[in-house]
Design a protein around this motif. Structure first.
Motif, PDB file in Angstrom:
ATOM      1  N   VAL A 136     -11.546   3.632   4.935  1.00  0.00           N
ATOM      2  CA  VAL A 136     -10.311   4.430   5.368  1.00  0.00           C
ATOM      3  C   VAL A 136      -9.499   3.316   6.448  1.00  0.00           C
ATOM      4  O   VAL A 136      -8.195   3.187   6.419  1.00  0.00           O
ATOM      5  CB  VAL A 136     -10.677   5.936   6.119  1.00  0.00           C
ATOM      6  CG1 VAL A 136      -9.335   6.429   6.729  1.00  0.00           C
ATOM      7  CG2 VAL A 136     -10.935   6.646   4.895  1.00  0.00           C
ATOM      8  N   LYS A 137     -10.377   2.908   7.063  1.00  0.00           N
ATOM      9  CA  LYS A 137      -9.519   1.932   8.285  1.00  0.00           C
ATOM     10  C   LYS A 137      -9.069   0.901   7.666  1.00  0.00           C
ATOM     11  O   LYS A 137      -7.951   0.504   8.040  1.00  0.00           O
ATOM     12  CB  LYS A 137     -10.673   1.494   9.496  1.00  0.00           C
ATOM     13  CG  LYS A 137     -10.233   0.738  10.619  1.00  0.00           C
ATOM     14  CD  LYS A 137     -11.441   0.466  11.388  1.00  0.00           C
ATOM     15  CE  LYS A 137     -10.477  -0.377  12.691  1.00  0.00           C
ATOM     16  NZ  LYS A 137     -11.615  -0.743  13.776  1.00  0.00           N
ATOM     17  N   MET A 138      -9.893   0.312   6.761  1.00  0.00           N
ATOM     18  CA  MET A 138      -9.369  -0.854   5.932  1.00  0.00           C
ATOM     19  C   MET A 138      -8.006  -0.610   5.464  1.00  0.00           C
ATOM     20  O   MET A 138      -7.059  -1.472   5.284  1.00  0.00           O
ATOM     21  CB  MET A 138     -10.319  -1.504   5.050  1.00  0.00           C
ATOM     22  CG  MET A 138     -11.535  -2.207   5.593  1.00  0.00           C
ATOM     23  SD  MET A 138     -12.836  -2.700   4.651  1.00  0.00           S
ATOM     24  CE  MET A 138     -12.194  -3.764   3.460  1.00  0.00           C
ATOM     25  N   SER A 139      -8.036   0.477   4.506  1.00  0.00           N
ATOM     26  CA  SER A 139      -6.778   0.777   3.853  1.00  0.00           C
ATOM     27  C   SER A 139      -5.467   1.186   4.781  1.00  0.00           C
ATOM     28  O   SER A 139      -4.483   0.690   4.495  1.00  0.00           O
ATOM     29  CB  SER A 139      -7.144   2.372   3.208  1.00  0.00           C
ATOM     30  OG  SER A 139      -8.272   2.089   2.106  1.00  0.00           O
ATOM     31  N   GLN A 140      -5.854   1.771   5.967  1.00  0.00           N
ATOM     32  CA  GLN A 140      -4.733   2.105   6.833  1.00  0.00           C
ATOM     33  C   GLN A 140      -4.270   0.756   7.364  1.00  0.00           C
ATOM     34  O   GLN A 140      -2.952   0.609   7.305  1.00  0.00           O
ATOM     35  CB  GLN A 140      -5.223   2.812   8.020  1.00  0.00           C
ATOM     36  CG  GLN A 140      -5.572   4.390   7.778  1.00  0.00           C
ATOM     37  CD  GLN A 140      -6.280   4.966   8.703  1.00  0.00           C
ATOM     38  OE1 GLN A 140      -6.891   4.427   9.765  1.00  0.00           O
ATOM     39  NE2 GLN A 140      -6.194   6.411   9.008  1.00  0.00           N
ATOM     40  N   GLN A 141      -4.918  -0.196   7.734  1.00  0.00           N
ATOM     41  CA  GLN A 141      -4.609  -1.680   8.099  1.00  0.00           C
ATOM     42  C   GLN A 141      -3.756  -2.235   7.136  1.00  0.00           C
ATOM     43  O   GLN A 141      -2.653  -2.729   7.309  1.00  0.00           O
ATOM     44  CB  GLN A 141      -5.943  -2.362   8.534  1.00  0.00           C
ATOM     45  CG  GLN A 141      -6.555  -1.997   9.932  1.00  0.00           C
ATOM     46  CD  GLN A 141      -7.607  -2.616  10.039  1.00  0.00           C
ATOM     47  OE1 GLN A 141      -8.354  -3.357   9.288  1.00  0.00           O
ATOM     48  NE2 GLN A 141      -8.058  -2.592  11.454  1.00  0.00           N
ATOM     49  N   ALA A 142      -4.067  -2.072   5.857  1.00  0.00           N
ATOM     50  CA  ALA A 142      -3.436  -2.631   4.831  1.00  0.00           C
ATOM     51  C   ALA A 142      -2.262  -2.130   4.526  1.00  0.00           C
ATOM     52  O   ALA A 142      -1.122  -2.692   4.290  1.00  0.00           O
ATOM     53  CB  ALA A 142      -4.349  -2.737   3.286  1.00  0.00           C
ATOM     54  N   LEU A 143      -2.084  -0.790   4.680  1.00  0.00           N
ATOM     55  CA  LEU A 143      -0.580  -0.015   4.470  1.00  0.00           C
ATOM     56  C   LEU A 143       0.205  -0.456   5.455  1.00  0.00           C
ATOM     57  O   LEU A 143       1.478  -0.425   5.374  1.00  0.00           O
ATOM     58  CB  LEU A 143      -1.187   1.376   4.305  1.00  0.00           C
ATOM     59  CG  LEU A 143      -1.614   2.002   3.136  1.00  0.00           C
ATOM     60  CD1 LEU A 143      -1.982   3.481   3.241  1.00  0.00           C
ATOM     61  CD2 LEU A 143      -0.742   1.924   2.122  1.00  0.00           C
ATOM     62  N   LEU A 144      -0.215  -0.568   6.783  1.00  0.00           N
ATOM     63  CA  LEU A 144       0.445  -0.946   7.874  1.00  0.00           C
ATOM     64  C   LEU A 144       0.992  -2.262   7.683  1.00  0.00           C
ATOM     65  O   LEU A 144       2.104  -2.555   7.982  1.00  0.00           O
ATOM     66  CB  LEU A 144      -0.259  -0.675   9.208  1.00  0.00           C
ATOM     67  CG  LEU A 144      -0.660   0.824   9.796  1.00  0.00           C
ATOM     68  CD1 LEU A 144      -1.418   0.666  11.107  1.00  0.00           C
ATOM     69  CD2 LEU A 144       0.792   1.376  10.068  1.00  0.00           C
ATOM     70  N   LYS A 145       0.274  -3.086   7.328  1.00  0.00           N
ATOM     71  CA  LYS A 145       0.505  -4.612   7.052  1.00  0.00           C
ATOM     72  C   LYS A 145       1.917  -4.633   6.050  1.00  0.00           C
ATOM     73  O   LYS A 145       2.771  -5.293   6.252  1.00  0.00           O
ATOM     74  CB  LYS A 145      -0.607  -5.514   6.802  1.00  0.00           C
ATOM     75  CG  LYS A 145      -0.288  -6.925   6.497  1.00  0.00           C
ATOM     76  CD  LYS A 145      -1.590  -7.751   6.317  1.00  0.00           C
ATOM     77  CE  LYS A 145      -1.357  -9.079   6.074  1.00  0.00           C
ATOM     78  NZ  LYS A 145      -2.345  -9.938   5.571  1.00  0.00           N
ATOM     79  N   GLN A 146       1.632  -3.875   4.813  1.00  0.00           N
ATOM     80  CA  GLN A 146       2.631  -3.947   3.851  1.00  0.00           C
ATOM     81  C   GLN A 146       3.747  -3.058   4.381  1.00  0.00           C
ATOM     82  O   GLN A 146       4.816  -3.694   4.074  1.00  0.00           O
ATOM     83  CB  GLN A 146       1.966  -3.097   2.805  1.00  0.00           C
ATOM     84  CG  GLN A 146       2.947  -2.791   1.715  1.00  0.00           C
ATOM     85  CD  GLN A 146       2.141  -2.040   0.405  1.00  0.00           C
ATOM     86  OE1 GLN A 146       1.161  -1.294   0.761  1.00  0.00           O
ATOM     87  NE2 GLN A 146       2.885  -2.213  -0.748  1.00  0.00           N
ATOM     88  N   TYR A 147       3.906  -2.152   5.124  1.00  0.00           N
ATOM     89  CA  TYR A 147       4.969  -1.436   5.734  1.00  0.00           C
ATOM     90  C   TYR A 147       5.475  -2.383   6.467  1.00  0.00           C
ATOM     91  O   TYR A 147       6.987  -2.375   6.518  1.00  0.00           O
ATOM     92  CB  TYR A 147       4.330  -0.109   6.421  1.00  0.00           C
ATOM     93  CG  TYR A 147       5.679   0.675   6.852  1.00  0.00           C
ATOM     94  CD1 TYR A 147       6.662   1.512   6.358  1.00  0.00           C
ATOM     95  CD2 TYR A 147       5.718   0.596   8.440  1.00  0.00           C
ATOM     96  CE1 TYR A 147       7.491   2.122   6.831  1.00  0.00           C
ATOM     97  CE2 TYR A 147       6.907   1.166   8.967  1.00  0.00           C
ATOM     98  CZ  TYR A 147       7.638   1.980   8.417  1.00  0.00           C
ATOM     99  OH  TYR A 147       8.652   2.785   8.782  1.00  0.00           O
ATOM    100  N   ASN A 148       4.709  -2.866   7.715  1.00  0.00           N
ATOM    101  CA  ASN A 148       5.573  -4.009   8.514  1.00  0.00           C
ATOM    102  C   ASN A 148       6.038  -5.126   7.942  1.00  0.00           C
ATOM    103  O   ASN A 148       7.309  -5.447   8.276  1.00  0.00           O
ATOM    104  CB  ASN A 148       4.523  -4.322   9.440  1.00  0.00           C
ATOM    105  CG  ASN A 148       4.213  -3.253  10.547  1.00  0.00           C
ATOM    106  OD1 ASN A 148       4.872  -2.279  10.761  1.00  0.00           O
ATOM    107  ND2 ASN A 148       2.789  -3.367  10.972  1.00  0.00           N
ATOM    108  N   SER A 149       5.616  -5.669   6.701  1.00  0.00           N
ATOM    109  CA  SER A 149       6.179  -6.668   6.117  1.00  0.00           C
ATOM    110  C   SER A 149       7.537  -6.327   5.575  1.00  0.00           C
ATOM    111  O   SER A 149       8.425  -7.112   5.378  1.00  0.00           O
ATOM    112  CB  SER A 149       5.197  -7.294   5.195  1.00  0.00           C
ATOM    113  OG  SER A 149       4.896  -6.441   3.761  1.00  0.00           O
TER     114      SER A 149
END
Length: 75
Positions: A58-71
């Protein structure tokens, strides 16, 4: 929803994560069948490992989503 892996390497990666987490929390993972433990003890240990795996995924997925959203917002 099916339980099939999207990526063929996912099964190996999850197995490695399971062994890494087991090692981190002090579970002996070198005995595949846990013959030195009762089935109850093995289920308790397995539950702990799976719980930590779920939290980490879950933590890895949240980080990936945030990275995608921020980009997307950087454009």
């Amino acid at each position: 929803m099916s339980n099939k892996n999207v990526n063929p390497n996912a099964k190996k990666a999850l197995e490695e994560m399971k062994l890494e987490i087991a090692n981190e929390i002090g579970v002996e993972a070198n005995n595949k069948y846990g013959s030195n433990n009762t089935s109850y003890e093995n289920s308790q240990l397995g539950g702990r490992v799976v719980g930590f795996m779920s939290k980490r995924l879950v933590k890895m997925s949240q980080q990936a989503l945030l990275k995608q959203y921020n980009s997307k917002n950087d454009i």
